[in-house]
Write a protein that holds these residues in place. Structure first.
Motif, PDB file in Angstrom:
ATOM      1  N   ASP A  48       0.867  -1.189   0.000  1.00  0.00           N
ATOM      2  CA  ASP A  48       0.000   0.000   0.000  1.00  0.00           C
ATOM      3  C   ASP A  48       0.903   1.237   0.000  1.00  0.00           C
ATOM      4  O   ASP A  48       1.416   1.659   1.030  1.00  0.00           O
ATOM      5  CB  ASP A  48      -0.873  -0.045   1.262  1.00  0.00           C
ATOM      6  CG  ASP A  48      -1.843   1.127   1.311  1.00  0.00           C
ATOM      7  OD1 ASP A  48      -1.586   2.155   0.637  1.00  0.00           O
ATOM      8  OD2 ASP A  48      -2.840   1.015   2.042  1.00  0.00           O
ATOM      9  N   ILE A  49       1.110   1.802  -1.211  1.00  0.00           N
ATOM     10  CA  ILE A  49       2.064   2.904  -1.331  1.00  0.00           C
ATOM     11  C   ILE A  49       1.635   4.124  -0.526  1.00  0.00           C
ATOM     12  O   ILE A  49       2.433   4.746   0.172  1.00  0.00           O
ATOM     13  CB  ILE A  49       2.242   3.299  -2.810  1.00  0.00           C
ATOM     14  CG1 ILE A  49       2.877   2.108  -3.540  1.00  0.00           C
ATOM     15  CG2 ILE A  49       3.143   4.529  -2.938  1.00  0.00           C
ATOM     16  CD1 ILE A  49       3.098   2.349  -5.010  1.00  0.00           C
ATOM     17  N   ALA A  50       0.378   4.468  -0.561  1.00  0.00           N
ATOM     18  CA  ALA A  50      -0.106   5.654   0.143  1.00  0.00           C
ATOM     19  C   ALA A  50       0.168   5.532   1.634  1.00  0.00           C
ATOM     20  O   ALA A  50       0.736   6.425   2.268  1.00  0.00           O
ATOM     21  CB  ALA A  50      -1.607   5.824  -0.100  1.00  0.00           C
ATOM     22  N   MET A  51      -0.203   4.403   2.180  1.00  0.00           N
ATOM     23  CA  MET A  51      -0.021   4.203   3.609  1.00  0.00           C
ATOM     24  C   MET A  51       1.467   4.172   3.967  1.00  0.00           C
ATOM     25  O   MET A  51       1.893   4.763   4.974  1.00  0.00           O
ATOM     26  CB  MET A  51      -0.672   2.887   4.010  1.00  0.00           C
ATOM     27  CG  MET A  51      -0.649   2.632   5.493  1.00  0.00           C
ATOM     28  SD  MET A  51      -1.473   1.059   5.810  1.00  0.00           S
ATOM     29  CE  MET A  51      -1.353   0.981   7.568  1.00  0.00           C
ATOM     30  N   GLY A  52       2.247   3.493   3.132  1.00  0.00           N
ATOM     31  CA  GLY A  52       3.690   3.414   3.364  1.00  0.00           C
ATOM     32  C   GLY A  52       4.302   4.802   3.389  1.00  0.00           C
ATOM     33  O   GLY A  52       5.110   5.125   4.262  1.00  0.00           O
ATOM     34  N   PHE A  53       3.888   5.653   2.436  1.00  0.00           N
ATOM     35  CA  PHE A  53       4.438   7.003   2.367  1.00  0.00           C
ATOM     36  C   PHE A  53       4.081   7.797   3.613  1.00  0.00           C
ATOM     37  O   PHE A  53       4.940   8.398   4.264  1.00  0.00           O
ATOM     38  CB  PHE A  53       3.909   7.715   1.115  1.00  0.00           C
ATOM     39  CG  PHE A  53       4.416   9.118   0.998  1.00  0.00           C
ATOM     40  CD1 PHE A  53       5.706   9.373   0.519  1.00  0.00           C
ATOM     41  CD2 PHE A  53       3.623  10.196   1.390  1.00  0.00           C
ATOM     42  CE1 PHE A  53       6.176  10.662   0.432  1.00  0.00           C
ATOM     43  CE2 PHE A  53       4.106  11.494   1.306  1.00  0.00           C
ATOM     44  CZ  PHE A  53       5.380  11.726   0.821  1.00  0.00           C
ATOM     45  N   GLU A  54       2.802   7.751   3.952  1.00  0.00           N
ATOM     46  CA  GLU A  54       2.349   8.554   5.092  1.00  0.00           C
ATOM     47  C   GLU A  54       2.998   8.110   6.402  1.00  0.00           C
ATOM     48  O   GLU A  54       3.498   8.932   7.174  1.00  0.00           O
ATOM     49  CB  GLU A  54       0.820   8.463   5.223  1.00  0.00           C
ATOM     50  CG  GLU A  54       0.110   9.257   4.153  1.00  0.00           C
ATOM     51  CD  GLU A  54      -1.381   8.996   4.149  1.00  0.00           C
ATOM     52  OE1 GLU A  54      -2.097   9.679   3.407  1.00  0.00           O
ATOM     53  OE2 GLU A  54      -1.839   8.101   4.920  1.00  0.00           O
ATOM     54  N   SER A  55       2.979   6.794   6.622  1.00  0.00           N
ATOM     55  CA  SER A  55       3.542   6.346   7.901  1.00  0.00           C
ATOM     56  C   SER A  55       5.057   6.540   7.916  1.00  0.00           C
ATOM     57  O   SER A  55       5.635   6.926   8.936  1.00  0.00           O
ATOM     58  CB  SER A  55       3.174   4.890   8.174  1.00  0.00           C
ATOM     59  OG  SER A  55       3.511   4.104   7.057  1.00  0.00           O
TER      60      SER A  55
END
Ligand SMILES: Nc1ncnc2c1ncn2[C@@H]1O[C@H](COP(=O)(O)OP(=O)(O)OP(=O)(O)O)[C@@H](O)[C@H]1O
Ligand SMILES: [Mg+2]
Lengths: 390, 282
Positions: free
Chosen positions: B250-257
């Motif tokens: 999950d790129i979005a989640m990976g980026f945010e976290s």
């Protein structure tokens, strides 16, 4: 009475100091022992005593063992052999607790590089000894504030150590030692790190303080002029051994050997030697009623040009007369009283030569030296002064 | 082909397993008390952080940042923290901070006295030094193994592993700091009749403090790095979100976290570092 008495004190640095001790006893030199064993003899068989209220200076070249010696006096160095009596107690026998009490109450040290606590303010540094002793905050503060004032640092209480100049730092070091009101103060080259001008100020300050406090001070220096200026007595240390202990005047006048002679060669004698040290005691003295003719014979016999006219009852000097004046008196049938000169100069016996030189420039007569009761005790000629200075 | 002969095979793991089992059964009391200790500190941390409202936390970070680093930094830290909240990772961040703080506190409580002892006793230093060297060269994952073996999965082994991993710098720097206090200062203290304990407390520790603070900073950063890794064995928080994001790609989640972790690391690093430099005396 002697406050500190050091007997046969030896300190050896190395793995097996006790073994080396035999060699020291046998009289081997420091160099021989170092070559043979690789261990350093810091000081060897040192003896001296320091009187109560005295400023005792230990002087020597770098590496002569000065620090080693002074650090033995508060047991920062544990001596290898010998005894150190303070008030007739051998401090080497003290256990940990007795040693702490001794350090807390009797002795304090001033360090060459100040040894101040950079995390504390000026006043907190001064309070340190009292804090260690367990005094309350208020007591500590009051005493420290007063002590800081005594060393000329009023108003600097809350500064950081890093904000002070070298001279001020050492004043803090001095105040820290004084705050404890110790009987003995150890000073290991306290002024060596300071500029010459500041050092001079510190000298006068110390002399001034000492004249009020009368502490027993052991002061280390490698500077002869400093030693002779401050010391009541001076011990000269060479290769861990004491070469001579004497008053400054005595060391200059009677150096124990060539080493000392060399040492004192560069010193400014005019600031050390006093009238008493250089005057000639022998003088032709007579009363003013004496026949001029007889006076002439007296002077001729002694082969001198001047006679001193003394009042018989009080031993006070009344005037000076030259041999030419006496000849004139005989010829003109006058008395000594009529022809003697009363515009002579006189100095007290404790006046330094430096001041006498200036006086000598304004008079053609010899200078008379007087004691505390203003009695005539000796004479100084220009020639005598010159000789004393070389 | 030459195959490794089966005859040499020996299941060493089984032996270790039974050893660990034996250990956890026979020394249950010991491990339980470690567990309770860790849990106690951890829960206290969580309690404190959950009790403080979010805006107060941001306010405090702003004020401290402003005081120790300047107004610009204070504002920058505020924005970073706010962004973490905006991205929806506030609760995870609080969780991460609690674990890091718990581990750091335990590390300091153990590490500073150990460092002092090893500065005083050459023998302790000789034993400790190679152990610390080994600890610092081992990859962080390795610490997960004994943690799982002794405490299973969950928060406690995560804090345990984090603590062990972050312990070396504070020990090392405390020893270094105490050893480099100037000799003349220590002697000055002794010459006034200070006891060894008085010298330690009044002179050596205050003098060593700037260097010890550097150790605290390094320990905190090590803990921060480890807490992400430790999410593999059950620490909740930002690291766990990263882990999930990796599993799900999950790129979005990976980026945010990931970004949240970076922000948090920057803030913690700068604050502990500048608190350290504030202590310099000269
Ligand atoms: N802790 C020590 N270990 C080994 N040798 C030492 C130690 N302290 C001093 N020495 C040696 O003892 C000798 C005397 O040293 P000391 O420091 O007493 O000299 P000093 O007269 O104070 O010199 P300086 O004017 O340089 O301070 C020197 O040779 C020195 O190297
Ligand atoms: Mg010295």
């Amino acid at each position: 009475m002697s406050k500190i008495r050091v007997e046969n004190l030896t300190k050896i640095f190395g793995k097996h100091p006790k073994k080396i001790l035999q060699n020291v006893e046998k009289g081997m030199t420091r160099e021989e022992i170092f070559k043979m064993t690789g261990q350093t003899v810091g000081i060897s068989k040192v003896n001296f005593s320091v009187n109560e209220g005295e400023t005792f200076v230990i002087m020597g070249l770098s590496g002569s063992g000065k620090s080693t010696l002074i650090r033995c006096l508060n047991l920062l160095n544990k001596p290898t052999a010998g005894k150190i009596f303070v008030d007739d107690e051998n401090i080497i026998d003290y256990d940990k607790k007795e040693l702490r009490e001794f350090r807390r109450n009797k002795i304090a040290m001033v360090f060459q590089h100040f040894g101040l606590f950079s995390h504390k303010t000026v006043i907190e540094n001064v309070e340190f000894g009292l804090e260690v002793k367990g005094l309350s905050k208020e007591e500590r503060y009051d005493i420290s504030k007063e002590t800081l004032q005594a060393v000329g640092l009023k108003g600097w209480e809350n500064f950081r150590i890093s904000e002070l100049s070298g001279g001020m730092k050492q004043r803090v070091g001095l105040a820290r030692a004084l705050a404890n009101d110790p009987e003995i103060i150890l000073m290991d080259e306290p002024f060596s790190a300071l500029d010459p001008l500041i050092r001079r100020d510190m000298h006068s300050e110390l002399l001034d303080l000492q004249s009020k406090m009368k502490k027993t001070i052991v002061f280390i220096t490698h500077d002869v002029n400093e030693a002779f200026k401050l010391g009541d007595r001076v011990a000269v240390l060479k290769d861990g051994e004491i070469v001579q202990i004497d008053t400054p005047e005595e060391i200059i006048e009677n150096p124990a050997n060539d080493y000392i002679k060399n040492f004192v060669r560069d010193i400014d004698r005019s600031r050390i030697l006093k009238a008493e040290n250089v005057m000639k005691k022998a003088a032709i003295k007579f009363g003013k009623a004496l026949q001029p003719k007889i006076a002439i014979t007296l002077l001729e016999e002694a082969d001198v040009d001047y006679g001193f006219i003394i009042q018989r009852e009080t031993s006070k000097l009344e005037g000076i007369i030259t041999i030419d004046d006496l000849a004139l008196a005989v010829k003109q049938k006058k008395t000594i009283e009529e022809l003697m000169h009363s515009d002579y100069k006189a100095v007290h016996k404790d006046v330094y030569i430096k001041e006498i030189i200036e006086i000598a420039l304004d008079t053609k007569y010899p200078i008379a030296v007087l004691n505390d009761n203003e009695e005539f005790i000796g004479r100084i000629h220009r020639g005598t002064l010159l000789k004393a200075l070389i | 082909m030459f195959e490794f002969p089966q005859i040499f095979e020996f299941k060493i793991g089984k032996v270790v397993e039974s050893f660990v089992e034996w250990l956890t059964i026979n020394y249950a009391g010991f491990f339980d008390s470690i567990k309770t200790g860790i849990l106690f500190v951890l829960l206290k941390m969580q309690m404190i952080f959950e009790w403080i409202p979010w805006f107060v936390i941001i306010g405090i970070v702003f004020l401290v940042g402003w005081k120790v680093k300047g107004l610009k930094s204070g504002i920058a830290y505020t924005i970073m923290l706010f962004l973490i909240g905006v991205m929806g990772y506030w609760d995870q961040m609080i969780m991460t901070i609690s674990i890091v703080l718990a581990a750091v506190i335990i590390s300091l409580v153990l590490g500073i006295p150990l460092g002092i002892i090893s500065a005083y006793k050459k023998r302790v230093d000789i034993i400790l030094r190679p152990m610390l060297d080994a600890m610092q060269t081992m990859p962080s994952f390795v610490y997960l193994i004994p943690a799982i073996m002794l405490f299973g999965l969950g928060m406690v082994p995560a804090v345990f592993a984090t603590t062990i991993y972050s312990l070396p710098p504070v020990i090392r720097l405390t020893t270094l700091a105490i050893n480099s206090v100037s000799k003349e200062m220590k002697e000055a203290s002794q010459s006034f009749g200070a006891t060894p304990l008085q010298t330690l407390i009044k002179v050596e520790i205050p003098q060593a403090l700037p260097t010890i603070m550097t150790g605290v900073n390094q320990t905190t950063m090590m803990a921060m790095a480890m807490v992400v890794v430790a999410s593999m064995i059950g620490s909740k928080g930002l690291g766990y979100s990263v882990l999930i994001a990796i599993n799900r790609t999950d790129i979005a989640m990976g980026f945010e976290s990931g970004l949240s972790i970076v922000f948090l690391a920057i803030i913690i690093d700068r604050l502990t570092q500048s608190i350290g430099t504030k202590y310099k005396y000269d």
